[in-house]
Design a protein around this motif. Structure first.
Motif, mmCIF file in Angstrom:
data_model
loop_
_atom_site.group_PDB
_atom_site.id
_atom_site.type_symbol
_atom_site.label_atom_id
_atom_site.label_comp_id
_atom_site.label_asym_id
_atom_site.label_seq_id
_atom_site.Cartn_x
_atom_site.Cartn_y
_atom_site.Cartn_z
ATOM 1 N N GLN A 58 0.463 -0.943 -0.037
ATOM 2 C CA GLN A 58 -0.426 -0.041 0.199
ATOM 3 C C GLN A 58 1.100 1.356 0.250
ATOM 4 O OE1 GLN A 58 -2.947 -0.268 -0.602
ATOM 5 N NE2 GLN A 58 -3.099 2.527 0.194
ATOM 6 N N GLN A 59 2.160 0.914 0.994
ATOM 7 C CA GLN A 59 2.800 2.384 0.745
ATOM 8 C C GLN A 59 3.462 2.633 -0.826
ATOM 9 O OE1 GLN A 59 5.196 2.668 4.499
ATOM 10 N NE2 GLN A 59 5.886 4.452 3.810
ATOM 11 N N ALA A 60 3.955 1.343 -1.658
ATOM 12 C CA ALA A 60 5.331 1.802 -1.773
ATOM 13 C C ALA A 60 3.440 2.695 -3.512
ATOM 14 C CB ALA A 60 5.837 0.039 -2.616
ATOM 15 N N THR A 61 1.771 2.117 -3.934
ATOM 16 C CA THR A 61 1.294 2.400 -4.298
ATOM 17 C C THR A 61 0.996 3.771 -4.300
ATOM 18 O OG1 THR A 61 0.222 0.130 -4.290
ATOM 19 C CG2 THR A 61 -1.420 2.113 -5.396
ATOM 20 N N GLU A 62 0.550 4.217 -3.228
ATOM 21 C CA GLU A 62 0.947 5.346 -2.970
ATOM 22 C C GLU A 62 2.096 6.506 -2.812
ATOM 23 O OE1 GLU A 62 -0.348 5.434 1.733
ATOM 24 O OE2 GLU A 62 -2.175 4.769 1.776
ATOM 25 N N ALA A 63 2.887 5.657 -3.142
ATOM 26 C CA ALA A 63 4.439 7.050 -3.537
ATOM 27 C C ALA A 63 4.149 6.587 -4.484
ATOM 28 C CB ALA A 63 5.515 5.867 -2.581
ATOM 29 N N ILE A 64 4.011 5.585 -5.436
ATOM 30 C CA ILE A 64 4.189 5.642 -7.098
ATOM 31 C C ILE A 64 3.068 6.989 -7.393
ATOM 32 C CG2 ILE A 64 3.347 5.025 -9.038
ATOM 33 C CD1 ILE A 64 3.581 1.654 -7.158
ATOM 34 N N SER A 65 2.145 7.579 -7.036
ATOM 35 C CA SER A 65 0.999 7.948 -7.602
ATOM 36 C C SER A 65 1.656 9.632 -6.838
ATOM 37 C CB SER A 65 -0.296 7.931 -6.772
ATOM 38 O OG SER A 65 -1.246 8.959 -6.953
ATOM 39 N N SER A 66 1.970 9.825 -5.100
ATOM 40 C CA SER A 66 2.522 10.259 -5.541
ATOM 41 C C SER A 66 3.774 11.374 -6.342
ATOM 42 C CB SER A 66 3.314 10.786 -3.580
ATOM 43 O OG SER A 66 1.997 10.367 -2.984
ATOM 44 N N ILE A 67 4.903 10.647 -6.322
ATOM 45 C CA ILE A 67 5.766 10.717 -7.446
ATOM 46 C C ILE A 67 5.439 11.393 -8.841
ATOM 47 C CG2 ILE A 67 8.007 10.084 -8.946
ATOM 48 C CD1 ILE A 67 8.148 7.939 -5.863
ATOM 49 N N ALA A 68 4.115 10.593 -8.903
ATOM 50 C CA ALA A 68 3.842 11.183 -10.347
ATOM 51 C C ALA A 68 3.332 12.665 -10.758
ATOM 52 C CB ALA A 68 2.408 10.476 -10.710
ATOM 53 N N GLU A 69 2.622 13.114 -9.168
ATOM 54 C CA GLU A 69 2.228 14.230 -8.947
ATOM 55 C C GLU A 69 3.133 15.254 -8.745
ATOM 56 O OE1 GLU A 69 -0.940 15.845 -9.202
ATOM 57 O OE2 GLU A 69 -1.708 13.303 -9.771
ATOM 58 N N LEU A 70 4.548 15.253 -8.266
ATOM 59 C CA LEU A 70 5.656 15.645 -8.027
ATOM 60 C C LEU A 70 5.696 16.041 -9.230
ATOM 61 C CD1 LEU A 70 6.521 14.405 -4.627
ATOM 62 C CD2 LEU A 70 5.978 16.362 -4.898
ATOM 63 N N MET A 71 6.152 14.248 -9.925
ATOM 64 C CA MET A 71 6.919 15.286 -11.983
ATOM 65 C C MET A 71 5.198 15.897 -12.194
ATOM 66 S SD MET A 71 7.660 11.027 -12.511
ATOM 67 C CE MET A 71 7.875 11.042 -14.207
ATOM 68 N N LYS A 72 4.911 16.220 -12.089
ATOM 69 C CA LYS A 72 3.649 17.207 -12.885
ATOM 70 C C LYS A 72 4.153 18.476 -12.746
ATOM 71 C CE LYS A 72 -0.173 13.781 -13.402
ATOM 72 N NZ LYS A 72 -1.588 13.807 -13.139
ATOM 73 N N LYS A 73 5.000 18.993 -10.985
ATOM 74 C CA LYS A 73 4.989 19.949 -10.453
ATOM 75 C C LYS A 73 5.565 20.216 -10.814
ATOM 76 C CE LYS A 73 1.088 19.485 -6.576
ATOM 77 N NZ LYS A 73 0.999 19.057 -5.298
ATOM 78 N N ALA A 74 7.030 19.345 -10.926
ATOM 79 C CA ALA A 74 8.460 19.767 -10.823
ATOM 80 C C ALA A 74 8.784 21.212 -11.885
ATOM 81 C CB ALA A 74 9.101 19.477 -10.918
ATOM 82 N N PRO A 75 7.972 20.640 -12.988
ATOM 83 C CA PRO A 75 8.363 21.911 -14.152
ATOM 84 C C PRO A 75 7.959 23.100 -13.930
ATOM 85 C CG PRO A 75 7.666 19.950 -15.186
ATOM 86 C CD PRO A 75 7.369 19.878 -13.958
ATOM 87 N N GLN A 76 7.376 23.246 -12.746
ATOM 88 C CA GLN A 76 6.173 24.614 -12.241
ATOM 89 C C GLN A 76 6.943 25.300 -11.677
ATOM 90 O OE1 GLN A 76 3.424 21.976 -13.226
ATOM 91 N NE2 GLN A 76 4.277 23.217 -15.104
ATOM 92 N N ALA A 77 8.508 24.696 -10.439
ATOM 93 C CA ALA A 77 8.842 25.119 -9.630
ATOM 94 C C ALA A 77 9.168 26.903 -10.498
ATOM 95 C CB ALA A 77 10.424 24.265 -9.418
#
Length: 334
Positions: free
Chosen positions: A129-148
């Motif tokens: 479950q923790q890995a599943t949640e991390a996979i989703s969270s990292i995908a969100e961070l990848m979307k946000k990173a270009p807007q840093a």
């Protein structure tokens, strides 16, 4: 080409008939032609003759000195091989905020992508479950990173993803080892110990390729140039951490290739390290990993990991010289 590792404490490296020879307790352990050696790594209280040092310098073979536990001390190498044309470009581009932002963003996104890819691969075999949640969270961070809005903010996204990633990685272990978070100086458990050694050896391979190609190791993009820090080595390591080191360490642990007895008890600082015979086993498997073949995404050729590192250094040179607009890191297929 291969790396020559000298690990036995008190071993002596000499040269005869253009061959490096390793002696331990008066006995010849191994001999290899100098033309087949790309690097030499000396662990702890190993010694080198004047002739061996001369041969290494003549053939531009860097000699890395590590402690018995794998801590980096320094490197013996021939005079600087940096090409002036590249050095001028590196210095100028390090002051170009648009250039460093483009390359830094590409490096961060590739690191996050490859970290996520490893979690996906392992999570299919043993869902967590923790890995599943991390996979989703990292995908969100990848979307946000270009807007840093700054490089510090970009590095902040990388740091958040790394914390989630390592916490999730620990839930995907199937053997006797446990791992909850990354500890470095010192590594406080067997997994951290193997990760630290793997990153040191990866750094050695990347640094050798960078210097052989004529680049200066200290002018990076994501990592800020500063004294005593090879920023470009740190940059070009990022895409290989999950693909090469982390997957390798999880394989060793989950396949039970190493057990608790292969590691020392915690020292006075809490540091845990490989026993001497286990270190030899680790290096043997590491060389096998470096020689394993994958398809390089930009050339379409099937090459080993050591060659991939060299090709990525060439890819960075293409970016540096303006032949391509942005550096293209190696990214794992999902």
């Amino acid at each position: 080409m291969t790396t020559l590792y000298v690990t036995n404490q008190g071993a002596y490296l000499s040269v005869k008939n253009r061959q490096f020879q390793v002696f331990y307790q008066g006995q010849l352990e191994v001999k290899l032609p100098a033309v087949r050696i790309s690097d030499i790594v000396m662990f702890g209280t190993c010694h080198m003759s004047y002739g061996a040092a001369s041969m290494a310098l003549k053939h531009r073979i860097p000699v890395m000195y590590l402690s018995q536990t794998g801590k980096y001390f320094g490197c013996l190498k021939a005079y600087s091989e940096e090409k002036i044309e590249y050095l001028i470009k590196q210095v100028n581009n390090s002051l170009n905020t648009e250039f460093t932002r483009k390359q830094g963003e590409a490096i961060v996104l590739a690191k996050l992508h490859n970290s996520r890819a490893l979690l996906l691969k392992l999570n299919r075999r043993r869902p967590s479950q923790q890995a599943t949640e991390a996979i989703s969270s990292i995908a969100e961070l990848m979307k946000k990173a270009p807007q840093a809005d700054s490089m510090d903010a970009l590095r902040g996204y990388e740091g958040k993803a790394a914390t989630l990633y390592f916490q999730a990685l620990g839930t995907l272990l199937t053997g006797e080892f446990t791992f909850t978070h990354r500890t470095r100086r010192p590594p406080t458990d067997p997994i951290n110990s193997m990760l630290s050694l793997g990153y040191t050896l990866l750094s050695q391979n990347v640094s050798t390729s960078i210097q052989t190609a004529g680049l200066h190791t200290h002018y990076g993009n994501l990592h800020t140039p500063r004294d005593n820090h090879p920023a470009l080595v740190s940059d070009l390591m990022e895409e290989f951490r999950a693909q090469l080191v982390d997957s390798f360490v999880l394989y060793l642990a989950n396949k039970k290739i190493f057990v608790q007895e292969d590691f020392t008890a915690p020292d006075e600082r809490g540091g845990v390290y490989l026993q001497s015979q286990a270190l030899k086993k680790f290096l043997k498997h590491w060389e096998e990993k470096l020689q394993s073949e994958i398809t390089h995404p930009h050339t379409g050729c099937k090459v080993n990991f050591r060659r991939c590192v060299e090709l990525q250094v060439r890819e960075y040179i293409s970016c540096l010289m303006g032949e391509v607009p942005v550096y293209r890191p190696m990214m794992w297929a999902l």
